[in-house]
Design an enzyme around this catalytic site. Sequence first.
Site, mmCIF file in Angstrom:
data_model
loop_
_atom_site.group_PDB
_atom_site.id
_atom_site.type_symbol
_atom_site.label_atom_id
_atom_site.label_comp_id
_atom_site.label_asym_id
_atom_site.label_seq_id
_atom_site.Cartn_x
_atom_site.Cartn_y
_atom_site.Cartn_z
ATOM 1 N N TYR A 66 1.054 -1.600 -0.356
ATOM 2 C CA TYR A 66 -0.295 0.228 -0.149
ATOM 3 C C TYR A 66 0.786 1.618 0.272
ATOM 4 C CZ TYR A 66 -4.103 -3.136 1.790
ATOM 5 O OH TYR A 66 -4.790 -4.136 1.468
ATOM 6 N N PHE A 215 -14.074 -5.859 1.326
ATOM 7 C CA PHE A 215 -15.299 -4.670 -0.255
ATOM 8 C C PHE A 215 -16.736 -5.398 0.739
ATOM 9 C CE2 PHE A 215 -12.182 -6.032 -3.971
ATOM 10 C CZ PHE A 215 -12.040 -4.749 -3.402
ATOM 11 N N PRO A 216 -16.748 -4.271 1.618
ATOM 12 C CA PRO A 216 -18.384 -4.933 2.218
ATOM 13 C C PRO A 216 -19.532 -4.534 1.954
ATOM 14 C CG PRO A 216 -17.227 -3.503 3.754
ATOM 15 C CD PRO A 216 -16.739 -3.855 2.925
ATOM 16 N N GLY A 218 -19.010 -3.942 -1.897
ATOM 17 C CA GLY A 218 -18.080 -4.401 -3.048
ATOM 18 C C GLY A 218 -19.207 -4.653 -3.865
ATOM 19 N N GLY A 219 -19.812 -4.100 -4.986
ATOM 20 C CA GLY A 219 -19.996 -4.869 -6.103
ATOM 21 C C GLY A 219 -21.450 -4.689 -6.003
ATOM 22 N N PHE A 220 -22.221 -4.582 -5.514
ATOM 23 C CA PHE A 220 -23.651 -4.208 -5.481
ATOM 24 C C PHE A 220 -24.492 -3.499 -6.662
ATOM 25 C CE2 PHE A 220 -22.186 -5.279 -1.142
ATOM 26 C CZ PHE A 220 -23.648 -5.078 -0.209
ATOM 27 N N THR A 221 -25.603 -3.906 -7.434
ATOM 28 C CA THR A 221 -25.835 -3.672 -8.406
ATOM 29 C C THR A 221 -27.178 -2.232 -7.483
ATOM 30 O OG1 THR A 221 -28.023 -5.064 -7.786
ATOM 31 C CG2 THR A 221 -26.432 -5.352 -9.374
ATOM 32 N N LEU A 223 -30.250 -2.390 -7.767
ATOM 33 C CA LEU A 223 -31.257 -2.438 -7.181
ATOM 34 C C LEU A 223 -30.562 -3.399 -5.407
ATOM 35 C CD1 LEU A 223 -34.051 -3.080 -6.985
ATOM 36 C CD2 LEU A 223 -33.475 -5.542 -7.909
#
Length: 295
Positions: A66, A215-216, A218-221, A223
Amino acid sequence: MTEANMLGGRFRFPNSSLSVHRMGYGAMQLAGPHVFGPPRDVDAAIAVLREAINSGVNHIDTSDYYGPHVTNQIIKRALHPYPSDLVIVTKLGARRGDDASWIPALSRQDLIDGVHDNLRNLSLDRLDIVNLRVGGMSEPTEGSIEEPLTVLAELQQQGLIRHLGLSTVSPEQLAEGKRITEIVCVQNFYNVAHRNDDPFIDALATEGIAYVPYFPLGGFTPLQSSVVDEVAASLKATPMQVALAWLLQRSPNILLIPGTSSVGHLRENLAAAELELPPSAITKLQAIDQNGASG
């Protein structure tokens, strides 16, 4: 609040003296944009770390790639000499290109150099836990992990590492890893909308191995996000608090490492440990599926 219930309660890593609160802190966002170079405000980054410790956090997740090096140097500047109960978990398996690219770094020399970089920049004689990251950004990749993990096991035997974990791995890779050395934690992509690891989490829980999701949200659409937003509004909470609270209630072996560069957001994240999701909210969240629909 009792110590036992603080920040989601405590978890002890298997066959270890290391015990942490389940709500920890991920240091990735302390580096500059795209996790590269220094932050715009180093003093603000230091303030976040000190606020985390003052709030009871004793589990910090980091990596010397990092920055590179930047985040660990800030941790040292902010917290060294470290509190006696602080557990610093780092990871190896990548390095940064001059163009800020992420480059796999799993050769023997890469791993040896990575351990020594972490030791130097954190000013430690021994690393508490080192996670070997072997998969892609969000999914495991097939293949043996024997060669790189054996290198880390040798460094562990030399006294440079206390415990080993794995990141972005499959159950089969964990099984292979356990034939080489004891594994105390697994760090994978998982949240309420991406639950491929449900059986994996349950299996790890029976063995007392920590599962650390990243990624709590992460990757949500859109909807899926709208369902979380609806639940959050009904509870007068933020979507991130709902996502974190769901994870804490999912399984007692789940440890959280939400990251932020803001003291205000840090306080909001830590407050998620006090958010009790009612059955109706859990039902709505559980109905979110991978395709963006909710039942």
